[in-house]
Design an enzyme around this catalytic site. Structure first.
Site, PDB file in Angstrom:
ATOM      1  N   PRO A  90     -25.998  11.387 -61.388  1.00 55.89           N
ATOM      2  CA  PRO A  90     -26.553  12.708 -61.059  1.00 55.89           C
ATOM      3  C   PRO A  90     -27.457  12.597 -59.834  1.00 55.89           C
ATOM      4  CG  PRO A  90     -27.787  11.710 -62.867  1.00 55.89           C
ATOM      5  CD  PRO A  90     -26.648  10.787 -62.562  1.00 55.89           C
ATOM      6  N   ARG A 177     -41.838   9.702 -51.841  1.00 54.34           N
ATOM      7  CA  ARG A 177     -40.902   9.208 -50.821  1.00 54.34           C
ATOM      8  C   ARG A 177     -41.448   9.654 -49.482  1.00 54.34           C
ATOM      9  NH1 ARG A 177     -36.961  11.983 -55.027  1.00 54.34           N
ATOM     10  NH2 ARG A 177     -37.578  10.602 -56.718  1.00 54.34           N
ATOM     11  N   HIS A 289     -33.912   4.489 -60.699  1.00 56.32           N
ATOM     12  CA  HIS A 289     -33.726   5.731 -59.942  1.00 56.32           C
ATOM     13  C   HIS A 289     -33.358   5.419 -58.487  1.00 56.32           C
ATOM     14  CE1 HIS A 289     -34.823  10.015 -61.099  1.00 56.32           C
ATOM     15  NE2 HIS A 289     -34.482  10.198 -59.840  1.00 56.32           N
ATOM     16  N   PHE A 323     -25.685  -0.392 -56.293  1.00 61.07           N
ATOM     17  CA  PHE A 323     -24.287  -0.846 -56.360  1.00 61.07           C
ATOM     18  C   PHE A 323     -23.488  -0.313 -55.173  1.00 61.07           C
ATOM     19  CE2 PHE A 323     -26.015  -1.559 -60.439  1.00 61.07           C
ATOM     20  CZ  PHE A 323     -25.388  -2.704 -60.895  1.00 61.07           C
ATOM     21  N   ARG A 344     -25.835   6.600 -54.288  1.00 60.82           N
ATOM     22  CA  ARG A 344     -25.640   6.750 -52.837  1.00 60.82           C
ATOM     23  C   ARG A 344     -24.227   6.404 -52.396  1.00 60.82           C
ATOM     24  NH1 ARG A 344     -30.717   4.641 -53.548  1.00 60.82           N
ATOM     25  NH2 ARG A 344     -32.494   5.817 -52.729  1.00 60.82           N
TER      26      ARG A 344
HETATM   27  C1  LIG Z   1     -30.406  11.727 -53.127  1.00 59.42           C
HETATM   28  C2  LIG Z   1     -30.618  11.335 -54.559  1.00 59.42           C
HETATM   29  C3  LIG Z   1     -30.930  12.316 -55.491  1.00 59.42           C
HETATM   30  C4  LIG Z   1     -31.101  11.952 -56.833  1.00 59.42           C
HETATM   31  N1  LIG Z   1     -31.339  12.945 -57.764  1.00 59.42           N
HETATM   32  C5  LIG Z   1     -31.403  12.610 -59.080  1.00 59.42           C
HETATM   33  C6  LIG Z   1     -31.491  13.627 -60.069  1.00 59.42           C
HETATM   34  O1  LIG Z   1     -31.525  14.818 -59.771  1.00 59.42           O
HETATM   35  N2  LIG Z   1     -31.557  13.242 -61.356  1.00 59.42           N
HETATM   36  C7  LIG Z   1     -31.524  11.916 -61.740  1.00 59.42           C
HETATM   37  O2  LIG Z   1     -31.578  11.590 -62.935  1.00 59.42           O
HETATM   38  N3  LIG Z   1     -31.407  10.943 -60.807  1.00 59.42           N
HETATM   39  C8  LIG Z   1     -31.329  11.250 -59.509  1.00 59.42           C
HETATM   40  N4  LIG Z   1     -31.154  10.264 -58.586  1.00 59.42           N
HETATM   41  C9  LIG Z   1     -30.979   8.885 -59.032  1.00 59.42           C
HETATM   42  C10 LIG Z   1     -29.497   8.587 -59.302  1.00 59.42           C
HETATM   43  O3  LIG Z   1     -29.052   9.244 -60.458  1.00 59.42           O
HETATM   44  C11 LIG Z   1     -29.261   7.082 -59.499  1.00 59.42           C
HETATM   45  O4  LIG Z   1     -30.121   6.607 -60.500  1.00 59.42           O
HETATM   46  C12 LIG Z   1     -29.467   6.286 -58.219  1.00 59.42           C
HETATM   47  O5  LIG Z   1     -28.955   6.978 -57.107  1.00 59.42           O
HETATM   48  C13 LIG Z   1     -28.772   4.942 -58.330  1.00 59.42           C
HETATM   49  O6  LIG Z   1     -29.027   4.156 -57.216  1.00 59.42           O
HETATM   50  P1  LIG Z   1     -28.050   4.037 -55.946  1.00 59.42           P
HETATM   51  O7  LIG Z   1     -28.255   5.279 -55.148  1.00 59.42           O
HETATM   52  O8  LIG Z   1     -28.536   2.829 -55.259  1.00 59.42           O
HETATM   53  O9  LIG Z   1     -26.641   3.919 -56.475  1.00 59.42           O
HETATM   54  C14 LIG Z   1     -31.003  10.590 -57.233  1.00 59.42           C
HETATM   55  C15 LIG Z   1     -30.689   9.627 -56.270  1.00 59.42           C
HETATM   56  C16 LIG Z   1     -30.493   9.985 -54.952  1.00 59.42           C
HETATM   57  C17 LIG Z   1     -30.130   8.928 -53.955  1.00 59.42           C
END
Ligand SMILES: Cc1cc2nc3c(=O)[nH]c(=O)nc-3n(C[C@H](O)[C@H](O)[C@H](O)COP(=O)(O)O)c2cc1C
Length: 394
Positions: A90, A177, A289, A323, A344
């Site tokens: 998400p 951030r 996150h 990942f 991402r």
């Molecule tokens: C742009 C962005 C927005 C995100 N928004 C949410 C969100 O609305 N809810 C949530 O549970 N996690 C959010 N996350 C965290 C992602 O669910 C996930 O845990 C994270 O992207 C995993 O790491 P990675 O980007 O390195 O794969 C967000 C991450 C990113 C990069």
């Protein structure tokens, strides 16, 4: 001759040979303030970079001369077969990357027979996602100060057939951030440098901003003050909607209301993992996150062996954060994960090429998983395990 690695320098997502190359293309296609929103981590970004480093620090010990000609990467997740051990994570505000981006992610997930998880702060209505792609759709939930928001989302997700509710537990005190923050001189007002940069992205302007207007938080819009309903206005007040008093009692509260799979996202130790099991959760997501919340935080891949040992036979363990390669995904599976969420990696594909770009990102990852399985001497993910790894740092 320079030993620096060269990446594809064009804009055609189909030519990207890796998620990293999709990342380079994505960077060019969206304005700086959107890019930094996606890319940035909290504070010094120790968690953000640590996620990548922790994965790199694990090395493989392959077996050789094994016939792997009939290999596959299907896995069973919550008793359903999925084509690869992947879930699209998400991510909020995807509508800032592409118009109706969550539809693209959901359709691509369906096409690849993997789950897609919609964020509470998505820019499309959760009901419409199901209409667009009635696949394996999960709903992510932020429990905010006003519990009516959660009540409302749960009721709607239940009646539209969402398979799982993913309760994100690690954002109650919101991460800072700083890149993202610096792009605004006051709430909802981009700096002049960023406005000029937006003007250099006419395609993005005509896809995202015109004629639809700034994307809104469509699923919670009725709970937001009028000035905070759009993505630009909401970002400033967003952290204030969260409550630091959310606790395991809220998990009980959710368990009573949600009859299908309940998954907690943001677990990073075996004690909390055990508690999730005791509270009747069906799964956990080890996550920091993507490095956007607590800085200097353990990476989920580092937490995985201890958690898998404690609860691996009692619950479903999903892991995310950092990942980017098939090798990364196989490392997690070998350490006891049942599946991996990608954040991402999917967004780079989305920004670089829309729905087809997401398909391309998934195809890169699944091709890599297939190749790495073969190189390790494994025919399926059932055959991967800690015997294939050395961990030099933890
Ligand atoms: C742009 C962005 C927005 C995100 N928004 C949410 C969100 O609305 N809810 C949530 O549970 N996690 C959010 N996350 C965290 C992602 O669910 C996930 O845990 C994270 O992207 C995993 O790491 P990675 O980007 O390195 O794969 C967000 C991450 C990113 C990069």
């Amino acid at each position: 001759m320079s030993l620096k690695r060269k990446y594809y320098s064009g804009r055609d997502y189909r030519k990207a040979l890796s998620i990293e190359e999709l990342r380079h293309i994505a960077r060019k296609k969206i304005p700086n303030f959107v890019w930094e929103y996606v890319e940035g981590g909290a504070e010094n970004e120790v968690s953000l970079h640590g996620n990548l480093e922790a994965l790199k620090s694990i090395k493989f010990i392959p077996s050789t001369l094994v016939d792997t000609s009939n290999r596959n990467q299907v896995v069973k997740l919550f008793n359903q077969q999925i084509n690869s051990p992947l879930i699209i994570a998400p991510t909020g505000l995807n509508g800032m990357l592409r118009h109706q981006a969550d539809f693209m992610l959901a359709r691509s997930a369906k096409q690849n027979n993997i789950p897609f998880c919609l964020s509470t702060v998505a820019n499309v209505r959760l009901e419409d996602v199901v209409k667009q792609a009635n696949g394996k759709i999960w709903m992510q939930l932020y429990v905010m100060k006003d519990r009516n928001i959660a009540e409302n989302i749960i009721a709607r997700a239940k009646s539209t057939g969402y398979e799982a509710l993913v309760f994100t537990s690690d954002a109650n005190v919101f991460g800072r951030r700083e890149w993202d923050q610096r792009n605004y001189y006051m709430p909802a007002k981009l700096t002049m440098r960023n406005l000029l940069d937006v003007a250099r992205h006419p395609r993005w302007i005509f896809d995202v901003l015109v004629p639809h207007g700034v994307p809104r938080f469509e699923n919670i819009v009725e709970f937001m003050p009028p000035e905070a309903r759009s993505a630009s206005g909401g970002v400033a007040i967003f952290p204030k909607l969260f409550a630091s008093n959310i606790s395991w009692d809220d998990v009980k509260w959710l368990r009573d209301r949600w009859p299908r799979k309940l998954i907690i996202k943001g677990i990073l130790n075996a004690v909390d993992a055990q508690r999730a099991v005791e509270h009747g959760c069906d799964g956990i997501i080890l996550s920091n996150h993507g490095g956007r919340q607590l800085d200097g935080c353990i990476s989920p891949i580092e937490a995985l062996p201890g958690v898998a040992e404690a609860v691996g036979d009692q619950t479903t363990i999903i892991v995310d954060s950092g990942f980017r390669r098939g090798t990364d995904i196989i490392k997690a599976m070998a350490l006891g994960a049942h599946s991996v969420m990608i954040g991402r990696a999917a967004l780079y594909g989305l920004a670089a090429g829309g729905e087809e770009g997401v398909n391309h990102a998934l195809s890169l990852l699944t091709t890599e998983i297939d190749r790495v399985l073969g190189q390790l001497g494994c025919r399926s993910l059932d055959e991967v395990g800690p015997h294939l790894l050395v961990r030099d740092k933890f």
